[in-house]
Design an enzyme around this catalytic site. Structure first.
Site, mmCIF file in Angstrom:
data_model
loop_
_atom_site.group_PDB
_atom_site.id
_atom_site.type_symbol
_atom_site.label_atom_id
_atom_site.label_comp_id
_atom_site.label_asym_id
_atom_site.label_seq_id
_atom_site.Cartn_x
_atom_site.Cartn_y
_atom_site.Cartn_z
ATOM 1 N N THR A 40 0.833 -1.214 0.000
ATOM 2 C CA THR A 40 0.000 0.000 0.000
ATOM 3 C C THR A 40 0.863 1.257 0.000
ATOM 4 O OG1 THR A 40 -0.224 -0.203 2.386
ATOM 5 C CG2 THR A 40 -2.054 -1.019 1.067
ATOM 6 N N ARG A 48 -9.153 -5.061 1.215
ATOM 7 C CA ARG A 48 -10.290 -4.868 2.122
ATOM 8 C C ARG A 48 -10.443 -3.464 2.687
ATOM 9 N NH1 ARG A 48 -8.937 -9.957 2.146
ATOM 10 N NH2 ARG A 48 -10.608 -11.488 2.116
ATOM 11 N N ILE A 115 0.518 -10.227 -6.008
ATOM 12 C CA ILE A 115 0.617 -10.585 -7.415
ATOM 13 C C ILE A 115 1.315 -9.477 -8.192
ATOM 14 C CG2 ILE A 115 -1.433 -12.069 -7.364
ATOM 15 C CD1 ILE A 115 -3.062 -9.680 -8.414
ATOM 16 N N HIS A 133 -0.356 -16.749 -5.072
ATOM 17 C CA HIS A 133 -1.526 -16.370 -5.878
ATOM 18 C C HIS A 133 -1.134 -15.927 -7.279
ATOM 19 C CE1 HIS A 133 -3.771 -15.578 -1.831
ATOM 20 N NE2 HIS A 133 -3.614 -16.856 -2.086
ATOM 21 N N CYS A 141 -1.516 -18.950 -21.223
ATOM 22 C CA CYS A 141 -2.561 -19.739 -21.868
ATOM 23 C C CYS A 141 -2.954 -20.865 -20.917
ATOM 24 C CB CYS A 141 -2.034 -20.315 -23.185
ATOM 25 S SG CYS A 141 -3.186 -21.503 -23.910
ATOM 26 N N CYS A 169 -2.082 -22.203 -29.680
ATOM 27 C CA CYS A 169 -2.996 -23.350 -29.570
ATOM 28 C C CYS A 169 -4.465 -22.952 -29.563
ATOM 29 C CB CYS A 169 -2.658 -24.156 -28.314
ATOM 30 S SG CYS A 169 -3.221 -23.372 -26.794
ATOM 31 N N SER A 207 -0.988 -8.511 6.031
ATOM 32 C CA SER A 207 -2.025 -9.445 5.571
ATOM 33 C C SER A 207 -3.121 -9.530 6.619
ATOM 34 C CB SER A 207 -1.438 -10.838 5.338
ATOM 35 O OG SER A 207 -2.491 -11.751 5.067
ATOM 36 N N SER A 208 -4.371 -9.550 6.145
ATOM 37 C CA SER A 208 -5.492 -9.711 7.071
ATOM 38 C C SER A 208 -5.553 -11.154 7.588
ATOM 39 C CB SER A 208 -6.798 -9.357 6.369
ATOM 40 O OG SER A 208 -6.974 -10.205 5.247
#
Ligand code: NAD
Length: 266
Positions: A40, A48, A115, A133, A141, A169, A207-208
């Protein structure tokens, strides 16, 4: 009044850093688990907190993403809206401090729910970061696993009004993140379980601790005898489980921790 609250804040940062330093000096296997609160300070909103743009661009569940071209277009639109929100963000002082602790051998592994690729950008070697995550700075793909760059995906969406498809593909292309309802990455989960199980100190930062299985990792560590600490502004789902909890901004505390540890060494 402002000066007093600044002083109180500085005291909190100092107290948290000194207490953390005591634990870190004793530790032989120090593992960190980071969440959205780590980023942040770089302008990347967490999930959240009130007003978060995640709330107006909620993540698309995996089954809906698979179900229709329309849902995929909407998922990509939301992703790019979020990306635009923090375009050009750079690692903060917390990321830089953590990178230094990893490169000096103080922190063994950074397990992250994030991420945003910020740990790697700050200088943590890729093999020391476990991304639970996934990574939102590129796409893959879902059929053949080929990597796709976001600029091209965006071009397809905005110029052709089509959700991107793999040119190799024909498979569905998706941001390389783990969506709600999508299976966790097995190799990363195994590495994270191993790192947590072998740790003698685990620190959850920003982290929550509400999202599982990530939030279960400190409990795995603690079950194997590790000290579990929390550095988070506000409550978490595991406050009662931690040995000690620091309700302070993460970045300044980590920066102070680094300087405190190096003072001791020099
Ligand atoms: P969360 O949003 O549930 O919790 C973040 C916590 O960090 C909150 O308790 C908040 O009060 C605290 N916090 C915010 N700024 C802080 C600061 N400067 N110092 C200390 N604490 C601070 O985040 P989560 O637990 O990581 O779970 C959300 C999920 O959403 C994650 O799984 C992640 O994949 C995803 N997400 C990722 C990013 C990112 O990559 N930066 C951003 C938003 C959401």
């Amino acid at each position: 009044m402002e000066a007093i609250s600044k002083l109180a804040r500085a005291d909190e940062i100092e107290a948290a850093a000194q207490s953390l330093a005591l634990h870190v000096r004793r530790a032989k296997a120090f593992v960190v688990l980071t969440g959205a609160g780590m980023s942040t300070e770089c302008g990347i909103p967490d999930f959240r907190s009130p007003g978060s743009p995640w709330l107006s661009n909620p993540p698309m569940p995996f089954d809906r993403f698979l179900a229709s071209e329309e849902a995929r277009r909407e998922a990509w639109r939301r992703k790019f809206a979020l990306d635009d929100h923090h375009r050009g963000a750079l690692p903060g002082e917390g990321h830089r401090a953590l990178a230094r602790l990893v490169n000096e051998g103080v922190v063994e592994t950074v397990i992250t729910q994030n991420i945003d690729n910020m740990h790697q950008t700050a200088g943590v070697p890729a093999d020391k970061v476990i991304e639970l995550h996934g990574n939102g700075t590129y796409a893959r793909c879902l059929e053949c696993g080929r990597r796709h760059e976001l600029a091209l995906c965006r071009h397809m969406l905005e110029e052709n009004n089509r959700a991107p498809r793999c040119e190799a593909c024909g498979g569905i292309v998706k941001a390389a993140t783990i969506s709600f309802g999508q299976a966790m990455p097995q190799a990363e989960m195994q590495r994270a379980m191993l790192a947590a199980g072998n740790a003698d100190l685990i620190l959850a930062i920003g982290s929550s601790l509400l999202v599982y299985p990530a939030a279960g990792l400190p409990l795995v560590a603690r079950g194997n005898g590790a000290v579990f600490l929390i550095l988070n502004r506000g409550e978490t789902g595991l406050d009662d489980e931690a040995y000690e909890r620091f309700d302070v901004e993460a970045g300044p505390v980590l920066a102070r921790l680094v300087s405190s540890l190096s003072q001791r060494v020099n």
